[in-house]
Every structure is written in C-alpha cells, then in structure tokens.
Write a protein that holds these residues in place. Structure first.
Motif, PDB file in Angstrom:
ATOM      1  N   ASP A  71      44.259  38.187  44.286  1.00  0.00           N
ATOM      2  CA  ASP A  71      43.183  39.263  43.978  1.00  0.00           C
ATOM      3  C   ASP A  71      44.000  39.832  42.986  1.00  0.00           C
ATOM      4  OD1 ASP A  71      41.390  36.892  44.958  1.00  0.00           O
ATOM      5  OD2 ASP A  71      41.119  38.675  46.337  1.00  0.00           O
ATOM      6  N   ILE A 112      41.572  38.987  38.434  1.00  0.00           N
ATOM      7  CA  ILE A 112      40.378  39.569  37.640  1.00  0.00           C
ATOM      8  C   ILE A 112      39.438  40.217  36.630  1.00  0.00           C
ATOM      9  CG2 ILE A 112      38.876  41.571  39.405  1.00  0.00           C
ATOM     10  CD1 ILE A 112      40.501  40.781  40.936  1.00  0.00           C
ATOM     11  N   TRP A 121      38.193  43.310  46.489  1.00  0.00           N
ATOM     12  CA  TRP A 121      38.554  43.343  44.479  1.00  0.00           C
ATOM     13  C   TRP A 121      38.315  44.768  44.432  1.00  0.00           C
ATOM     14  CZ3 TRP A 121      36.060  39.715  41.218  1.00  0.00           C
ATOM     15  CH2 TRP A 121      36.035  38.005  41.507  1.00  0.00           C
ATOM     16  N   GLY A 176      31.973  39.200  38.462  1.00  0.00           N
ATOM     17  CA  GLY A 176      32.595  39.875  40.163  1.00  0.00           C
ATOM     18  C   GLY A 176      31.103  40.485  40.870  1.00  0.00           C
ATOM     19  N   TYR A 182      44.243  42.117  39.367  1.00  0.00           N
ATOM     20  CA  TYR A 182      43.210  42.778  38.233  1.00  0.00           C
ATOM     21  C   TYR A 182      44.412  43.919  37.607  1.00  0.00           C
ATOM     22  CZ  TYR A 182      40.005  46.211  36.526  1.00  0.00           C
ATOM     23  OH  TYR A 182      39.454  46.942  35.581  1.00  0.00           O
TER      24      TYR A 182
END
Length: 249
Positions: A129, A168, A140, A20, A131
């Motif tokens: 996305d 992620i 991100w 990523g 995380y």
C-alpha cells in the motif's frame, strides 16, 4: 489478466470504503453469499474477500460468514485483512482459503512471511500500500521506513503467488491514471505477477491495465457495487488477447 471481484465485509455486511476512509464505510444492502455466487456464475475465476473488522483490529467477527463464503462461492477465495500471525494464516488455509494476503506482517516479520511462502507455495500474496511514495502499514494508517521498491526486492526470491499493489494517492483522489504509472513501474521491477488494486472505475481501466506488462490481474469492488462496471463485460475485456502495440523509442 484475471479479475478479482471483491467483497469487503464489516460486521457481517458488504461495504465499500469511500476514498479509503476506514471510519466511513458505505453499506450495501446485498447478501454476501448470494453476491459471491453471482460473481462465480458471471465467470470469475477468483473471489477476493477483505475482512474489514480484522483489518481495523476491532471486536467484530466475520469468521463464520467468511467460512460460508469460501464453501459456497464455487471458486477459490483470496482472503485479506489484518493477518498478524502464522497461526492465523495457517488456520485460514486449513479452512479452505485459496490465498492469504499479507501486508503489515511482512514489514515486521519478513522472514516469517518468506517461510510461509515456502511452506504454502502459490498461496501467499504480498500487499503493498503506497502513499506519497512511501509504504504504508496498519490499514494505511502508519508509514514504514521502506520504499516500495526496496520492500518488494526483499521478497524477490520468495515463492509468492503474487503482489497486490494499491496506490493510495490515486485511490483517495478517485483518479486512477496516476496509479497506472506507479503500478507499471513496480511490475517492471519484479518477477512476481502484480495485481492492481483500487483503480478500476470503468471498463476502460480494465482495458488499459490489460496492456501493461507484468500486470496479471486487478481487484475490483466498488465499481461492481455501484454498477459502473458490469462483471461479464469486464471479464470479456480482461480475457481478450491483447493486440500488438508499438514500442516507445
């Protein structure tokens, strides 16, 4: 289940993002147009293209190349990467993109994205996305105030073509197993078809996703470039009729 072979385009070249990292792309010395055609010849129903320059918001312009890919691929193209305005979305739909993937814009302008979904039914894909349990924006880089569940529920009545979900944490760790649970949980809580992103490392991952209810597809990129996955074999697995499985008590 539909597999979406992926081209990530940066400065006119095919790249992959190792764990990523937008600042450290891996460059592949392949022809984007020839690769798009090869994916179609292998039997893919869709092609996924991400414009990394647009995602980063930098000066690179891949527009001409992406137009060529849309024209030459022979299959519909699902296009993502930094869409921030109605004009950009409608311009690329007019240029022939089959679907547009929207993430950050949906956080800041949810009503606009719902309106676009109504105006272009089955052509708008919502991108989540995630995380550490939080919804991320701006490629991100920025956490939002929304939980993934609340954000997804906000668009429950919009006529979306689907939802792309990227965990992620698992993407960075290069471990897909955790993502299976995250994506399965979100798929269970929405009526929209869910497309898993960033977790196909092997044919086994395709097979496991095939058995998760609500998962309609998977985006697969780097594993094709590294030849860890053969697209023809993966498509055979994705299209196979799932065998009955016992329910957990």
């Amino acid at each position: 289940m539909i597999l979406y072979p992926t081209l990530e385009i940066m400065n006119g070249k095919c790249v992959s993002l190792k764990r990523g990292r937008l600042e450290e792309p891996v460059l592949w010395h392949i022809d984007p147009l020839a690769t798009a055609r090869r994916f179609a010849e292998a039997g893919a129903e869709w092609l996924h293209v991400t414009d990394i320059n647009r995602l980063l918001g930098n000066a690179g312009d891949n527009s001409d190349l992406i137009e060529e890919i849309i024209s030459a691929a022979g299959i519909p193209v699902q296009l993502g990467g930094g869409f921030r305005s109605r004009e950009a979305v409608e311009r690329w739909i007019d240029k022939g993109a089959g679907r547009i993937v929207i993430g950050t814009m949906a956080v800041y302008y949810p009503d606009l994205v719902k309106e676009l979904a109504k105006l272009h039914p089955d052509q708008i894909i919502l991108s989540l996305d995630i995380y550490q349990g939080r919804l991320m924006t701006d490629g991100w880089r920025s956490p939002s105030a929304f939980t993934p569940e609340a954000f997804l529920a906000e668009f429950d009545r919009a006529p979306l073509a689907g939802v792309i979900v990227t965990d992620i944490d698992a993407y960075i760790a290069d471990e897909p197993d955790g993502s299976m649970g995250v994506i399965a949980g979100l798929a269970k809580g929405t009526r929209h078809p869910v497309i898993a992103s960033g977790i196909v490392r092997s044919i086994d991952d395709v097979s496991r996703l095939h058995y998760i209810p609500g998962i309609s597809g998977a985006v697969i990129g780097r594993a094709l470039m590294t030849k860890d996955v053969d697209l023809v074999d993966a498509l055979d697995v994705a299209r196979a009729t799932p065998e009955p499985t016992a329910e957990f008590q």
